[in-house]
Scaffold this motif. Structure first.
Motif, short mmCIF file in Angstrom:
data_model
loop_
_atom_site.label_atom_id
_atom_site.label_comp_id
_atom_site.label_asym_id
_atom_site.label_seq_id
_atom_site.Cartn_x
_atom_site.Cartn_y
_atom_site.Cartn_z
N GLY A 36 38.38 45.08 35.33
CA GLY A 36 37.74 44.03 34.54
C GLY A 36 37.67 42.72 35.28
N LEU A 37 38.74 42.38 35.98
CA LEU A 37 38.77 41.14 36.75
C LEU A 37 37.69 41.15 37.84
CD1 LEU A 37 40.45 38.54 36.86
CD2 LEU A 37 41.95 39.68 38.49
N GLY A 38 37.48 42.31 38.45
CA GLY A 38 36.44 42.43 39.47
C GLY A 38 35.05 42.19 38.91
N LEU A 39 34.81 42.70 37.70
CA LEU A 39 33.51 42.45 37.07
C LEU A 39 33.31 40.97 36.80
CD1 LEU A 39 33.09 45.37 34.50
CD2 LEU A 39 31.79 44.96 36.60
N VAL A 40 34.37 40.30 36.36
CA VAL A 40 34.26 38.87 36.05
C VAL A 40 34.09 38.04 37.33
CG1 VAL A 40 35.50 36.89 35.11
CG2 VAL A 40 35.50 39.07 33.88
N GLY A 100 46.38 35.97 50.47
CA GLY A 100 45.20 36.12 49.63
C GLY A 100 44.04 35.27 50.13
N ALA A 101 44.35 34.05 50.56
CA ALA A 101 43.31 33.13 51.02
C ALA A 101 42.65 33.60 52.32
CB ALA A 101 43.89 31.73 51.22
N THR A 102 43.36 34.40 53.10
CA THR A 102 42.79 34.87 54.37
C THR A 102 42.33 36.33 54.30
OG1 THR A 102 45.01 35.38 55.18
CG2 THR A 102 44.07 33.24 55.80
N SER A 103 43.17 37.20 53.77
CA SER A 103 42.85 38.64 53.75
C SER A 103 41.69 38.96 52.82
CB SER A 103 44.07 39.45 53.35
OG SER A 103 45.10 39.27 54.29
N THR A 141 24.37 40.67 52.55
CA THR A 141 24.25 39.29 52.98
C THR A 141 25.11 38.42 52.07
OG1 THR A 141 22.00 39.70 53.71
CG2 THR A 141 22.65 37.40 53.43
N LEU A 142 25.93 37.57 52.68
CA LEU A 142 26.80 36.67 51.93
C LEU A 142 26.26 35.25 52.00
CD1 LEU A 142 30.28 37.90 53.25
CD2 LEU A 142 29.01 38.73 51.25
N ALA A 143 26.30 34.55 50.86
CA ALA A 143 25.91 33.14 50.85
C ALA A 143 26.92 32.36 51.68
CB ALA A 143 25.88 32.62 49.42
N PRO A 144 26.51 31.24 52.27
CA PRO A 144 27.43 30.47 53.12
C PRO A 144 28.70 30.01 52.41
CG PRO A 144 25.17 29.69 53.39
CD PRO A 144 25.16 30.69 52.26
N TRP A 145 28.66 29.81 51.13
CA TRP A 145 29.80 29.31 50.37
C TRP A 145 30.70 30.42 49.83
CZ3 TRP A 145 29.67 31.42 45.58
CH2 TRP A 145 28.42 31.83 45.09
N LEU A 146 30.26 31.67 49.93
CA LEU A 146 30.98 32.75 49.24
C LEU A 146 32.39 32.97 49.77
CD1 LEU A 146 30.82 35.00 47.08
CD2 LEU A 146 30.39 36.54 48.99
N LEU A 147 32.59 32.96 51.07
CA LEU A 147 33.93 33.24 51.59
C LEU A 147 34.94 32.18 51.16
CD1 LEU A 147 33.09 34.64 55.14
CD2 LEU A 147 33.63 35.90 53.04
N ALA A 148 34.52 30.93 51.06
CA ALA A 148 35.42 29.88 50.56
C ALA A 148 35.76 30.14 49.09
CB ALA A 148 34.79 28.51 50.74
N ALA A 149 34.79 30.55 48.30
CA ALA A 149 35.04 30.86 46.89
C ALA A 149 35.98 32.05 46.77
CB ALA A 149 33.73 31.12 46.17
N GLU A 150 35.77 33.07 47.58
CA GLU A 150 36.65 34.25 47.55
C GLU A 150 38.06 33.86 48.00
OE1 GLU A 150 36.18 37.04 46.19
OE2 GLU A 150 34.03 37.47 46.23
N ALA A 151 38.17 33.00 48.99
CA ALA A 151 39.50 32.55 49.44
C ALA A 151 40.25 31.89 48.29
CB ALA A 151 39.36 31.59 50.62
N LEU A 152 39.58 31.04 47.57
CA LEU A 152 40.22 30.37 46.43
C LEU A 152 40.61 31.37 45.35
CD1 LEU A 152 41.08 27.77 45.02
CD2 LEU A 152 38.74 27.59 44.13
N CYS A 153 39.71 32.27 45.00
CA CYS A 153 39.99 33.28 43.97
C CYS A 153 41.18 34.15 44.35
CB CYS A 153 38.76 34.15 43.73
SG CYS A 153 37.40 33.31 42.91
N TRP A 154 41.18 34.66 45.58
CA TRP A 154 42.25 35.56 46.00
C TRP A 154 43.57 34.83 46.19
CZ3 TRP A 154 42.56 40.70 45.84
CH2 TRP A 154 41.39 41.39 45.57
#
Length: 165
Positions: A55-59, A115-118, A133-146
């Motif tokens: 569920g968390l992945g869907l959100v 989490g922020a790196t892996s 294709t990843l948006a330029p901001w996506l990896l920063a957002a994923e770093a914060l989420c993880w």
């Protein structure tokens, strides 16, 4: 030791099958890994963690996909904005929480940094292999989420083992 290695190998097999094989092959492999985990390794009620992370992945990834963070090739097996193969990575990750990653939840800053790196590195590698294709901001957002998710796991699970989080 063998159970930990089997846990890690199962996750890695599922990750590779999802990223390289797409939704159909990923569903077969991830389904097999998750069923084997629930049958031979999971503790009582651990299925709730796998369901919760699904569920968390869907959100999280669904929201990031709706915001334009991912650009996928057309996939007939999708859950809203996510292809099935990406969504399956979340319950696969949850198979690690109480097993091969259990030691990590006692070290909040290490978990946060991990989490922020892996997390983003996994997305970066997976995108390259899957042609996403990843948006330029996506990896920063994923770093914060993880990072926040791993920190929460420390708070939730680190105390259970008698170590303050």
């Amino acid at each position: 030791m063998w159970r930990t290695l089997a846990n890690l190998a199962g996750f890695q097999l599922g990750w590779l099958a999802c990223v390289l094989g797409g939704s159909v092959i990923g569903a077969l492999a991830a389904g097999g890994v998750i069923l084997a985990h629930l049958r031979w390794q999971a503790g009582p009620g651990e299925w709730r963690w796998l369901a919760g992370f699904a569920g968390l992945g869907l959100v999280i990834d669904g929201g990031l996909a709706l915001a334009g963070g991912f650009h996928f090739a057309p996939d007939p097996l999708s859950l809203g904005p996510l292809p099935l193969w990406l969504w399956l990575l979340w319950p696969l990750f949850a198979t690690l929480i109480h097993h091969s990653l259990a030691w990590l939840w006692r070290y909040p800053w290490l978990a946060l940094a991990g989490g922020a790196t892996s997390g983003p590195l996994s997305y970066y590698a997976g995108a390259g292999l899957a042609g996403v294709t990843l948006a330029p901001w996506l990896l920063a957002a994923e770093a914060l989420c993880w990072a926040l998710m791993c920190r929460w796991l420390c708070h939730r699970l680190g105390r259970r083992r008698g170590h303050p989080a």
